[in-house]
Design an enzyme around this catalytic site. Structure first.
Site, PDB file in Angstrom:
ATOM      1  CE1 TYR A  41      62.710   5.854 -46.504  1.00  0.00           C
ATOM      2  CE2 TYR A  41      61.276   7.035 -47.997  1.00  0.00           C
ATOM      3  CZ  TYR A  41      62.383   6.997 -47.189  1.00  0.00           C
ATOM      4  OH  TYR A  41      63.169   8.106 -47.056  1.00  0.00           O
ATOM      5  CD  GLU A  48      61.465   9.635 -38.115  1.00  0.00           C
ATOM      6  OE1 GLU A  48      62.239  10.566 -37.855  1.00  0.00           O
ATOM      7  OE2 GLU A  48      61.762   8.669 -38.834  1.00  0.00           O
TER       8      GLU A  48
END
Length: 122
Positions: A41, A48
């Site tokens: 994660y 991103e």
């Protein structure tokens, strides 16, 4: 970085879901489903955010997806500003989503041995 992290997460997740349909999920897959997020994660989110940050100069200079005034609708939209707000939006929600996954992990896999021993000694 982002693609690799999300690919691993999705492969584990979909194998878990597929095998759970026939009640044949091995413990390792359950463990992987609820443990790999601890490192995947943050890697995925970092990837991103770095990707968005790296395209900001191009988006700003090209005016991509931005609407400037004057126009028929009398509205404007700045795509670079939207991307910056989107990136900043991660910071309040990242801890909330991460702790949710930690709670899901402890619910499915049980508490860690250290937590169990503390409960017994109390």
């Amino acid at each position: 970085m982002m693609i690799c992290a999300w690919s691993v997460a999705e492969i584990v997740r979909y194998w878990y879901y597929a095998l759970s349909l026939v009640d044949k999920v091995p413990y390792f897959l359950t463990w992987a489903r609820y443990s790999f997020f601890t490192f995947l994660y943050p890697i995925g989110v970092s990837g991103e955010l770095l990707t968005i940050y790296s395209i900001l100069p191009h988006v700003t200079s090209s005016g991509m997806y931005s609407i400037s005034m004057p126009n028929k609708l009398n509205v404007s939209f700045s795509y670079p500003t939207f991307l910056i707000i989107y990136m900043l939006g991660y910071f309040p929600y990242l801890p909330k989503l991460y702790t949710h996954m930690l709670r899901q992990r402890s619910k499915v896999l049980g508490a860690s041995p250290a937590v169990e021993s503390q409960k017994k000694s109390s």
